[in-house]
Write a protein that holds these residues in place. Structure first.
Motif, PDB file in Angstrom:
ATOM      1  N   TYR A 325     -78.382  21.451  15.826  1.00 48.55           N
ATOM      2  CA  TYR A 325     -78.875  20.133  16.232  1.00 48.55           C
ATOM      3  C   TYR A 325     -80.375  20.008  15.964  1.00 48.55           C
ATOM      4  N   ALA A 326     -81.134  21.081  16.240  1.00 50.93           N
ATOM      5  CA  ALA A 326     -82.596  21.004  16.144  1.00 50.93           C
ATOM      6  C   ALA A 326     -83.090  20.902  14.706  1.00 50.93           C
ATOM      7  N   VAL A 327     -82.375  21.503  13.753  1.00 47.83           N
ATOM      8  CA  VAL A 327     -82.867  21.503  12.360  1.00 47.83           C
ATOM      9  C   VAL A 327     -82.461  20.243  11.614  1.00 47.83           C
ATOM     10  N   GLU A 328     -81.656  19.387  12.239  1.00 48.06           N
ATOM     11  CA  GLU A 328     -81.248  18.145  11.602  1.00 48.06           C
ATOM     12  C   GLU A 328     -82.016  16.970  12.208  1.00 48.06           C
ATOM     13  N   GLU A 329     -81.801  15.796  11.675  1.00 47.41           N
ATOM     14  CA  GLU A 329     -82.456  14.600  12.207  1.00 47.41           C
ATOM     15  C   GLU A 329     -81.998  14.350  13.644  1.00 47.41           C
ATOM     16  N   PRO A 330     -82.893  13.850  14.509  1.00 45.38           N
ATOM     17  CA  PRO A 330     -84.230  13.318  14.212  1.00 45.38           C
ATOM     18  C   PRO A 330     -85.360  14.337  14.294  1.00 45.38           C
ATOM     19  N   LEU A 331     -85.071  15.566  14.785  1.00 47.00           N
ATOM     20  CA  LEU A 331     -86.169  16.512  15.033  1.00 47.00           C
ATOM     21  C   LEU A 331     -86.611  17.236  13.765  1.00 47.00           C
ATOM     22  N   LEU A 332     -85.659  17.711  12.966  1.00 49.05           N
ATOM     23  CA  LEU A 332     -85.962  18.417  11.719  1.00 49.05           C
ATOM     24  C   LEU A 332     -86.943  19.574  11.956  1.00 49.05           C
ATOM     25  N   LEU A 333     -86.630  20.404  12.931  1.00 52.87           N
ATOM     26  CA  LEU A 333     -87.502  21.538  13.242  1.00 52.87           C
ATOM     27  C   LEU A 333     -87.407  22.596  12.152  1.00 52.87           C
ATOM     28  N   ALA A 334     -88.466  23.384  12.016  1.00 54.52           N
ATOM     29  CA  ALA A 334     -88.442  24.522  11.102  1.00 54.52           C
ATOM     30  C   ALA A 334     -87.414  25.540  11.584  1.00 54.52           C
ATOM     31  N   HIS A 335     -86.807  26.257  10.652  1.00 59.30           N
ATOM     32  CA  HIS A 335     -85.749  27.210  11.016  1.00 59.30           C
ATOM     33  C   HIS A 335     -86.237  28.228  12.039  1.00 59.30           C
ATOM     34  N   LYS A 336     -87.435  28.733  11.844  1.00 59.46           N
ATOM     35  CA  LYS A 336     -87.948  29.751  12.754  1.00 59.46           C
ATOM     36  C   LYS A 336     -88.160  29.196  14.148  1.00 59.46           C
ATOM     37  N   THR A 337     -88.688  27.977  14.260  1.00 55.73           N
ATOM     38  CA  THR A 337     -88.910  27.349  15.566  1.00 55.73           C
ATOM     39  C   THR A 337     -87.592  27.075  16.272  1.00 55.73           C
ATOM     40  N   LEU A 393     -86.993  18.980  24.002  1.00 53.91           N
ATOM     41  CA  LEU A 393     -85.814  19.812  23.729  1.00 53.91           C
ATOM     42  C   LEU A 393     -85.976  21.190  24.342  1.00 53.91           C
ATOM     43  N   PHE A 394     -87.142  21.786  24.213  1.00 55.55           N
ATOM     44  CA  PHE A 394     -87.363  23.111  24.782  1.00 55.55           C
ATOM     45  C   PHE A 394     -87.360  23.062  26.311  1.00 55.55           C
ATOM     46  N   ILE A 395     -87.992  22.042  26.893  1.00 50.32           N
ATOM     47  CA  ILE A 395     -88.030  21.927  28.358  1.00 50.32           C
ATOM     48  C   ILE A 395     -86.629  21.671  28.910  1.00 50.32           C
ATOM     49  N   GLY A 396     -85.905  20.755  28.271  1.00 51.10           N
ATOM     50  CA  GLY A 396     -84.546  20.473  28.720  1.00 51.10           C
ATOM     51  C   GLY A 396     -83.635  21.689  28.609  1.00 51.10           C
ATOM     52  N   THR A 397     -83.799  22.468  27.541  1.00 48.35           N
ATOM     53  CA  THR A 397     -83.004  23.682  27.368  1.00 48.35           C
ATOM     54  C   THR A 397     -83.290  24.688  28.485  1.00 48.35           C
ATOM     55  N   ALA A 398     -84.567  24.828  28.833  1.00 47.70           N
ATOM     56  CA  ALA A 398     -84.941  25.753  29.902  1.00 47.70           C
ATOM     57  C   ALA A 398     -84.361  25.313  31.240  1.00 47.70           C
ATOM     58  N   PHE A 399     -84.443  24.023  31.541  1.00 46.84           N
ATOM     59  CA  PHE A 399     -83.902  23.527  32.808  1.00 46.84           C
ATOM     60  C   PHE A 399     -82.386  23.637  32.851  1.00 46.84           C
ATOM     61  N   LEU A 400     -81.739  23.393  31.728  1.00 47.03           N
ATOM     62  CA  LEU A 400     -80.287  23.552  31.683  1.00 47.03           C
ATOM     63  C   LEU A 400     -79.891  24.982  32.006  1.00 47.03           C
ATOM     64  N   GLY A 401     -80.588  25.958  31.417  1.00 43.99           N
ATOM     65  CA  GLY A 401     -80.290  27.358  31.710  1.00 43.99           C
ATOM     66  C   GLY A 401     -80.516  27.712  33.162  1.00 43.99           C
ATOM     67  N   LEU A 402     -81.592  27.202  33.760  1.00 46.20           N
ATOM     68  CA  LEU A 402     -81.890  27.497  35.165  1.00 46.20           C
ATOM     69  C   LEU A 402     -80.796  26.975  36.083  1.00 46.20           C
ATOM     70  N   PHE A 403     -80.344  25.739  35.861  1.00 48.16           N
ATOM     71  CA  PHE A 403     -79.387  25.132  36.790  1.00 48.16           C
ATOM     72  C   PHE A 403     -77.958  25.609  36.570  1.00 48.16           C
ATOM     73  N   ILE A 404     -77.603  25.917  35.330  1.00 52.46           N
ATOM     74  CA  ILE A 404     -76.220  26.324  35.074  1.00 52.46           C
ATOM     75  C   ILE A 404     -76.007  27.814  35.312  1.00 52.46           C
ATOM     76  N   SER A 405     -77.095  28.556  35.517  1.00 53.05           N
ATOM     77  CA  SER A 405     -77.020  30.019  35.589  1.00 53.05           C
ATOM     78  C   SER A 405     -76.160  30.520  36.742  1.00 53.05           C
ATOM     79  N   SER A 406     -76.220  29.871  37.896  1.00 55.75           N
ATOM     80  CA  SER A 406     -75.537  30.393  39.089  1.00 55.75           C
ATOM     81  C   SER A 406     -74.256  29.651  39.412  1.00 55.75           C
TER      82      SER A 406
END
Length: 504
Positions: A325-337, A393-406
């Motif tokens: 999702y991140a490497v495609e539109e609309p974000l088009l992030l670099a592969h490494k990022t 995207l990075f902040i949302g990913t972090a919050f998703l991991g925190l809340f879904i973890s338990s």
């Protein structure tokens, strides 16, 4: 005192037992997370195509489901449970040792299938035994248990990373000219959904040059203390041949149940009846009163299983497709990022489980689940609102991991408490979670291919909304089940004090 005296005394008495179950789950985490990073090197070792090597994922995951179901069959005997755990953890170390010697994809798939059976048994038995020991206070110990699987899953990619090939490890003319997309291909491979890599063609013939075998041997060494710990536990209990007369300190499953409830003034007659009821295999299904159970009993099993089907499926599909999702539109992030996103998710999951250890002692599982469900839904809504933002995207990913973890340990503790710790719920929930992780990856991957990358977040919102709705239904069923259990003769002897809803 942070813990009440009865629980603290029980924890001290079962310290080695509890720590052993935690360490066994570390083996589970260590074995579940290495396939993704090493899959291209394993492809080189087996001289297989990308489509063929993805069947290794299926072999492992399918056998985890089979092992999870089989694990419930060993609840009759604590000695049998420990023997299975000893065998399973040893198998995992042996698998790590022999993987570098696999030269055919079918052989590798069989090896990973055996590892999957072991992992499934570990998953069910460890959860089940901790619930048996601590019952209504099991939530905090289950949180620690699932922290260790997260820790193992976070550690294994770090171990293998220095040994991964920087170029195509099958040497050929194509290798020299076409290795620039190697990291992109590695991050794009999703278990159970090979369609997203079918258009990549890598060489099949030529000498394979890879050092990934050293990573597997290191993990085998790290895992080796775990079966040793299980063996020591069996030795302490006098379960090792030649040591049967030893005065073991390990409690049997029935004794654990009695010890847990000493502080609740359980009578001798109740203990005797409890032993009789709990002595059978899958007693919750074999007990003659099972068929007289209220309809809410079955509805709670189904509802809890569906919630974990959704939430574990969310973890699987998000970690699998967030890079694409991140490497495609609309974000088009670099592969490494973009490659950091799955690591951010799993790091936040591990951190969330660590935080939940202390929170779960002061907060009932039902309340934790409410916060988790709202948090997961809120994280996906935030991701949709910030869909054009890399930081979002990075902040949302972090919050998703925190809340879904338990979610999983809290749901297991809550469901077992509602159903008075009959034991079958553990097997049902573990199996359902595994099915969700496998099925939803296929489903979401298919939707993304047909509808576009935006549907990735839409699927997340839909699944989290459905999970939250099912949680509301579960709370209603909890209240209904408590009343029905009091008003009907279905209540079995072991329910003596368990008809009341969860309270700490």
């Amino acid at each position: 005192m942070w813990w009440d005296q009865n629980l603290l005394a029980l924890f001290r008495r079962n310290l080695w037992t509890t720590v052993t179950y935690w360490s066994v789950f570390f083996s589970f985490g260590l074995c579940i997370a290495f396939l993704g990073p090493t899959i291209l090197d394993l492809r080189c070792l087996t001289h297989s195509s990308l489509k063929e090597i993805t069947w290794v994922f299926f072999a492992q995951q399918f056998c985890i489901l089979v092992g999870s179901t089989l694990g419930g069959a060993f609840k009759k005997s604590l000695k049998l449970c420990l023997f299975v755990l000893l065998t399973s953890t040893l198998i995992i170390s042996v698998v790590f040792v022999i993987i570098p010697f696999c030269r055919h994809v079918v052989v590798l798939a069989v090896i990973m299938a055996v590892a999957g059976l072991s992992m499934g048994c570990i998953d069910t038995i460890s959860n089940m035994q901790l619930v048996k020991i601590y019952k209504q206070d099991s939530a905090v110990f289950l949180q620690v248990l699932h922290f260790f699987v997260g820790f193992g899953a976070l550690l294994s990619p770090l171990i293998v990373d220095p040994f991964l090939s920087d170029t195509n490890c099958i040497q050929s003319n194509y290798t020299l000219n076409g290795s620039t997309n190697l990291e992109h291909i590695r991050n794009s491979i999703v278990p159970h959904h090979p369609g997203n890599v079918s258009h990549y063609v890598l060489p099949l013939y030529g000498p394979a040059l890879t050092n990934v075998g050293y990573a597997f041997w290191i993990m085998a060494s790290i895992n080796l203390p775990v079966p040793i710990a299980v063996f020591i536990l069996m030795y302490k209990a006098g379960m090792v041949p030649g040591c049967e007369d030893r005065n073991g300190t390990l409690l049997s499953a029935d004794e654990l149940a009695m010890e847990t409830h000493k502080g609740h003034q359980t009578s001798d007659s109740q203990i005797t009846e409890t032993q009789k009821v709990q002595s059978g295999n899958f007693n919750c299904c074999q007990n003659k009163t099972f068929w007289d159970a209220p309809c809410t009993y079955f509805a709670i099993h189904i509802c809890s299983a569906l919630i974990l089907f959704m939430t574990d499926g969310i973890v699987g599909e998000y970690s699998g497709f967030v890079y694409s999702y991140a490497v495609e539109e609309p974000l088009l992030l670099a592969h490494k990022t973009a490659g950091y996103l799955p690591s951010v998710l799993w790091a936040s999951v591990t951190l969330g489980r660590l935080i939940s250890i202390s929170v779960s002692y002061t907060m009932a599982p039902r309340t934790m689940l409410l916060i988790n469900m709202i948090g997961v839904l809120g994280a996906f809504l935030f991701l949709i609102l910030s869909q054009n933002s890399t930081a979002g995207l990075f902040i949302g990913t972090a919050f998703l991991g925190l809340f879904i973890s338990s979610v999983f340990p809290s749901m297991l503790a809550y469901t077992e408490n509602i159903l008075n710790y009959k034991g079958c719920a553990t097997t049902v929930l573990v199996t359902s979670a595994g099915i969700g992780e496998m099925v939803l990856q296929i489903l979401v991957g298919t939707i993304i291919e047909t509808k576009g990358s935006y549907s990735f977040l839409v699927c997340g919102v839909s699944l989290s909304t459905l999970a939250f709705t099912l949680y509301i239904v579960l709370v209603v069923l909890d209240n209904m089940h408590t009343r029905e259990s009091k008003d009907t003769p279905w209540k079995t002897p072991e329910q003596g004090r368990d008809a009341e809803p969860y309270q700490r």
